[in-house]
Design an enzyme around this catalytic site. Sequence first.
Site, short mmCIF file in Angstrom:
data_model
loop_
_atom_site.label_atom_id
_atom_site.label_comp_id
_atom_site.label_asym_id
_atom_site.label_seq_id
_atom_site.Cartn_x
_atom_site.Cartn_y
_atom_site.Cartn_z
N ASP A 8 0.79 -1.39 0.09
CA ASP A 8 -0.01 -0.07 -0.02
C ASP A 8 0.85 1.18 0.15
O ASP A 8 2.14 1.04 -0.01
CB ASP A 8 -0.97 -0.23 1.16
CG ASP A 8 -2.18 1.09 0.95
OD1 ASP A 8 -2.19 1.73 0.12
OD2 ASP A 8 -3.28 0.74 1.51
C1 BGC Z 1 -5.08 3.16 0.23
C2 BGC Z 1 -5.14 2.27 -1.07
C3 BGC Z 1 -5.00 2.92 -2.43
C4 BGC Z 1 -3.76 3.88 -2.15
C5 BGC Z 1 -3.44 4.31 -3.65
C6 BGC Z 1 -4.00 4.14 0.27
O1 BGC Z 1 -3.89 5.32 1.04
O2 BGC Z 1 -5.09 2.58 1.35
O3 BGC Z 1 -6.44 1.50 -0.90
O4 BGC Z 1 -4.87 1.77 -3.28
O5 BGC Z 1 -3.84 4.72 -1.38
O6 BGC Z 1 -4.30 5.51 -3.83
#
Ligand code: BGC
Length: 752
Positions: A293
């Site tokens: 993530d």
């Molecule tokens: C989230 C993810 C997301 C990523 C990119 C993160 O803060 O937890 O679900 O895909 O950001 O936008």
Amino acid sequence: MAKPRKNRGLVAALLLCAAPLASAFDDTQIEALITKMTPEEKAGQLTLVAAVYEHEPSDNERQPGEPTAMQRQLNEIREGRISAVFNGIGANWARQLQRAAVEQSRLKIPVLISVDAIHGFHTIYPVPLAEAASWDPALAERVARATAVEATAAGVAWNLAPNVDIARDARWGRGVEGAGEDVLLASRFAAARVRGYQKGGRLADDDAMMATPKHFAGYGGAEGGLDYNVVDISERTLREVYLPPFKAAFDAGAGAVMAGFHEIGGIPAMANSALLDGVLRREWQYPGLVISDYAADHELVEHGVAADDRAAVKLAFMAGVDMSMTSRLYQQYLPELVASGDVPMTRLDQAVRRVLRAKRNLGLFDRPYGRMDTAREKRFSHTADMRALARESATRAIVMLKNDHDLLPLPRTGKRLALIGPLAGGPADLNGPWTVFDDRHDAVSVEAGLRAAIADPTLLSVTRGSDIDAPLEGGIAAAVAAAAAADVVVLAIGEGEAMSGEAQSRTEIVIPAAQQALAEAVAATGKPLVVLLRTGRALALTGAVRDADATLVTWFLGAETGHAIADVLFGTVSPSGRLPVSFPQASGQVPYYYAHKSTGRPPPPGPLKEYTARYRELTAAPLYAFGHGLSYSTIEYSAPALSARTMPWNGRLKASATIRNTGPRAVDETAQLYVHDRVASVTRPVRELKNFLRVHLAPGESREVSFELSRADLEFIGTELKPVAEPGEFDLWIAPSAVDGSATQFTLMPPL
Ligand code: BGC
């Protein structure tokens, strides 16, 4: 060009291999490519970064002659330092990146464009939790397909979705991104969304995009419902509740998976080799890509399991995270970690191989510009079909909680309507959280939808009454006057879209005080009251909101919000949604879910009883149960009938019930099959959903719904932490919700 609001920027293989490989670029060529790569280029293939644009604000601070942010990003692609870019937009923008990759870099490896298209791309559909309220996975598949068509036309090949986290604590804001509290419902939606994005395995087609179930695993179990917080659940619960939707997503062919931010049982998900290697790779033989993530590799330092970023990279990479998002730490440290012998080259090659295979499976080596065609982009953005699907999915997501005295549907004519509340207008707060490239200016507000639907728009008054979480001067007085002058009040209240989603946990799952006060004042006029409840989570309703004559849960419905609400409010469509989450009576009951255990002191139904598992103030019953939802007709269920009283160990059992539409309207009814294992070596939930079926019933029509059950449906995670079924007695219901229906019994016979 729209700028992102949030610019942060064996089964799969079996599926892909079973079909003839769509790409001419084969494994031998991938291996040949790997042998040509420097460690820096390999680390580059493991690096996913956020998009930048022409004219970034930071460009203004540059010294004369210095490259712009966009030029720097293109240079990095030319140098082989970046593999993939997320949340950028447009076929033309993507072409620039692809040109740098396949025409100007040494090895000509295509770049992968990704996005967070959680509930649509430009055209916004209901939030995933709302879509789950349709109890219609086929609908979710169509929405995911339409999302893929629109996103891939704008250059995207990879979606950072679906979110398949089970959410049982309504305080947690990210429940809005998933499919609710139930394992079976969430698993069906997970698989459907993956099929839709990936075009059922035809991943190399220009209109397919790779899916990424997230956040592996158990992220929704955050303590206290606090986002990013510690998860400490047993392995049994993990396996029985949180892992199945992931397994379903992989069985449907998902090509990637994202590890979560959280720790689980003391080990951060990003460093969790038991999960990433043990479960994913060894048990499930998952062949695809594991990504981090957002900067979650660096967060291993904050978690306190790595002393510095270098150690964090080693830990995450060796635990099994192949690709790093945004931190650039893999780019920075992997070459040196390999040189020092801390990370074997074989591990680096393995991760690179997975990335290259994903690109190959997407057809990018053969047709790098296939998804970057401006003519296609024009043709497949905001189409009328997408808009129609947005309206259909939105109407099907609406759940009618109550409808006293058949107040709904409202007549289109002859009644004065007072639409009151901070959520009556738009365009804010219609689409819901997690949209990156939405066109919110053309989302239809409740007011616009109602105006378009009623015969005489002068009979509609609109009064804001309060802000979402603050009183408005004179607001209540104006609302009360509007209510007094009307025949029916429609109150549009609930959560603003910033109140759910990532990092939006709430301590109390209630209507904000200013709106509750508005509801009390309006209700005191005694006018018939319809509540339109906008929310990204289950709410604990009290006072005038709880006691309204009619309540529709409208969630966040996206582009066609107002039209969909009008369709249901005026009866063009009978409400057919069912709750994918239980609505508790009070915030203090959460986590609250229907499939709870009995405990040794089960509270009796009805009045409170001392020394049982109950709170002093409340019965254990939900305010509205999982699966609940009314229609404009009445449906009667017969008691369930079984093909036999016993299920042979290797046999099947048919359970059926007759459901009859005894009311005046054609409706869709969702019949739900639940079972309860009476005695087992491990305590079992009081009920578990095992199947469901949406059926259409004309007025007066009866239909038999039937379900087949086998031993597999009765399995649970046994004392050895492996799936087992145990002979014995089971209760079975076919019912309209998790608390309704009468039970019948059958026995699973031991093996012969
Ligand atoms: C989230 C993810 C997301 C990523 C990119 C993160 O803060 O937890 O679900 O895909 O950001 O936008």
